[in-house]
Design a protein around this motif. Structure first.
Motif, PDB file in Angstrom:
ATOM      1  N   UNK A 193      -5.207  -2.998  16.095  1.00  0.00           N
ATOM      2  CA  UNK A 193      -4.044  -2.475  15.387  1.00  0.00           C
ATOM      3  C   UNK A 193      -3.415  -1.350  16.192  1.00  0.00           C
ATOM      4  N   UNK A 194      -2.288  -0.874  15.722  1.00  0.00           N
ATOM      5  CA  UNK A 194      -1.718   0.358  16.253  1.00  0.00           C
ATOM      6  C   UNK A 194      -2.625   1.516  15.825  1.00  0.00           C
ATOM      7  N   UNK A 195      -2.675   2.600  16.593  1.00  0.00           N
ATOM      8  CA  UNK A 195      -3.533   3.742  16.216  1.00  0.00           C
ATOM      9  C   UNK A 195      -2.882   4.588  15.121  1.00  0.00           C
ATOM     10  N   UNK A 196      -2.719   3.965  13.968  1.00  0.00           N
ATOM     11  CA  UNK A 196      -2.084   4.607  12.812  1.00  0.00           C
ATOM     12  C   UNK A 196      -2.964   4.343  11.598  1.00  0.00           C
TER      13      UNK A 196
ATOM     14  N   UNK B  68     -17.721   8.234  11.388  1.00  0.00           N
ATOM     15  CA  UNK B  68     -16.505   9.044  11.380  1.00  0.00           C
ATOM     16  C   UNK B  68     -15.313   8.130  11.603  1.00  0.00           C
ATOM     17  N   UNK B  69     -14.184   8.524  11.052  1.00  0.00           N
ATOM     18  CA  UNK B  69     -12.964   7.731  11.222  1.00  0.00           C
ATOM     19  C   UNK B  69     -12.282   8.122  12.528  1.00  0.00           C
ATOM     20  N   UNK B  70     -12.684   7.472  13.588  1.00  0.00           N
ATOM     21  CA  UNK B  70     -12.066   7.673  14.889  1.00  0.00           C
ATOM     22  C   UNK B  70     -10.941   6.639  15.007  1.00  0.00           C
ATOM     23  N   UNK B  71      -9.701   7.095  14.904  1.00  0.00           N
ATOM     24  CA  UNK B  71      -8.572   6.174  14.823  1.00  0.00           C
ATOM     25  C   UNK B  71      -8.474   5.313  16.074  1.00  0.00           C
ATOM     26  N   UNK B  72      -8.690   5.914  17.237  1.00  0.00           N
ATOM     27  CA  UNK B  72      -8.605   5.147  18.467  1.00  0.00           C
ATOM     28  C   UNK B  72      -9.637   4.037  18.521  1.00  0.00           C
ATOM     29  N   UNK B  73     -10.884   4.364  18.195  1.00  0.00           N
ATOM     30  CA  UNK B  73     -11.947   3.355  18.218  1.00  0.00           C
ATOM     31  C   UNK B  73     -11.687   2.254  17.187  1.00  0.00           C
ATOM     32  N   UNK B  74     -11.248   2.660  16.002  1.00  0.00           N
ATOM     33  CA  UNK B  74     -11.026   1.680  14.942  1.00  0.00           C
ATOM     34  C   UNK B  74      -9.835   0.782  15.255  1.00  0.00           C
ATOM     35  N   UNK B  75      -8.811   1.357  15.814  1.00  0.00           N
ATOM     36  CA  UNK B  75      -7.651   0.558  16.192  1.00  0.00           C
ATOM     37  C   UNK B  75      -8.036  -0.482  17.247  1.00  0.00           C
ATOM     38  N   UNK B  76      -8.890  -0.071  18.180  1.00  0.00           N
ATOM     39  CA  UNK B  76      -9.353  -1.013  19.203  1.00  0.00           C
ATOM     40  C   UNK B  76     -10.216  -2.106  18.579  1.00  0.00           C
TER      41      UNK B  76
ATOM     42  N   UNK C 205       0.849  -1.188   0.000  1.00  0.00           N
ATOM     43  CA  UNK C 205       0.000   0.000   0.000  1.00  0.00           C
ATOM     44  C   UNK C 205       0.884   1.237   0.000  1.00  0.00           C
ATOM     45  N   UNK C 206       0.639   2.132  -0.947  1.00  0.00           N
ATOM     46  CA  UNK C 206       1.264   3.448  -0.954  1.00  0.00           C
ATOM     47  C   UNK C 206       0.170   4.466  -0.633  1.00  0.00           C
ATOM     48  N   UNK C 207       0.427   5.287   0.355  1.00  0.00           N
ATOM     49  CA  UNK C 207      -0.568   6.272   0.757  1.00  0.00           C
ATOM     50  C   UNK C 207       0.026   7.293   1.701  1.00  0.00           C
ATOM     51  N   UNK C 208      -0.844   7.962   2.415  1.00  0.00           N
ATOM     52  CA  UNK C 208      -0.415   9.046   3.300  1.00  0.00           C
ATOM     53  C   UNK C 208      -0.926   8.815   4.711  1.00  0.00           C
ATOM     54  N   UNK C 209      -0.057   9.092   5.677  1.00  0.00           N
ATOM     55  CA  UNK C 209      -0.510   9.099   7.063  1.00  0.00           C
ATOM     56  C   UNK C 209      -1.552  10.190   7.234  1.00  0.00           C
ATOM     57  N   UNK C 210      -2.583   9.866   7.967  1.00  0.00           N
ATOM     58  CA  UNK C 210      -3.670  10.837   8.100  1.00  0.00           C
ATOM     59  C   UNK C 210      -4.306  10.713   9.477  1.00  0.00           C
ATOM     60  N   UNK C 211      -4.640  11.851  10.026  1.00  0.00           N
ATOM     61  CA  UNK C 211      -5.392  11.923  11.282  1.00  0.00           C
ATOM     62  C   UNK C 211      -6.647  12.728  10.978  1.00  0.00           C
ATOM     63  N   UNK C 212      -7.657  12.093  10.371  1.00  0.00           N
ATOM     64  CA  UNK C 212      -8.825  12.833   9.870  1.00  0.00           C
ATOM     65  C   UNK C 212      -9.693  13.371  10.995  1.00  0.00           C
TER      66      UNK C 212
END
Length: 232
Positions: free
Chosen positions: A163-166, A151-159, A125-132
């Protein structure tokens, strides 16, 4: 010219200067914002690098990266709307790499589309780090237990996906996922309304000039009329 006219004209000039100054300030801000957006676009489109060990939201925002790993079985669907395709979902999956699992925003499918199968084997995967920041006052709360996302809540999705919250927003994948339309990071969603603000201030300045001119004309005419003697 009487004192009242002088005071009115002086005050009007001062207020006009404020309007013009605010308009000029917005034009300066417009140039600044355009430079910022150009820098962001250049950063987004740069050559991808390895994923940093500890990505930082301030330092690594929009950083282009390349990762390789295997895609997890579970996919989160975030309800979104595309200008061209209408309502649909962003698909968020886990990608397990040699440095741990991270979130991948794979792209967009329409609501009526069949959920695509996960890629078999390794995928790059080629892409960009993002904190939407997808939330606003009208955004409902996510319901992770029911896999309902607004909504893309990184913390909730990582849980949810362990995954790591990335989050990496995919620009392209190898091999490509033909059934998914990438929604890469761009600067298009960053507001830049300074030209509209500048025009508003300049329009207010022009309106103020007309109003002041009319008021001064009436005051001058009234003063002149009071000086004309009446013939009784």
């Amino acid at each position: 010219m009487n004192l009242r006219l002088i005071l009115t004209a002086s005050l009007s000039i001062a207020i006009l200067a404020v309007f013009l100054g605010l308009g000029k300030w917005q034009l300066d801000r417009l140039q600044w914002k355009q430079d910022v957006l150009a820098d962001i676009e250049a950063r987004i489109g740069a050559d991808p690098v390895d994923l940093p060990a500890q990505p930082d939201p301030a330092r690594d925002k929009y950083l282009p990266v390349k990762v390789t790993g295997t895609m997890g079985n579970e996919t989160l669907r975030v309800l979104v709307s595309s200008r061209d395709a209408g309502a649909g979902y962003r698909l968020i999956s886990a990608l397990t790499t040699s440095d741990g699992a991270v979130l991948i925003d794979r792209g967009f499918i329409r609501v009526a589309d069949t959920m695509p199968a996960r890629p078999a084997g390794e995928i790059t995967v080629e892409g960009n780090l993002h904190w939407p920041d997808d939330r606003n006052n009208a955004t409902p709360d996510n319901q992770p237990t029911d896999n309902i996302w607004f909504a893309r809540d990184i913390g909730q999705m990582a849980a949810a996906l362990s995954t790591r919250p990335i989050l990496i927003t995919a620009r392209q994948t190898t091999p490509p996922e033909a059934a998914i339309t990438p929604m890469p990071v761009t600067s298009a969603g960053i507001p830049n309304d300074h030209l509209e603000y500048a025009m508003t201030w300049f329009l207010m300045a022009a309106t103020w000039v007309m109003m002041t001119g009319f008021a001064l004309w009436r005051m001058k005419r009234r003063t002149r009329d009071t000086r004309i003697p009446r013939n009784d």
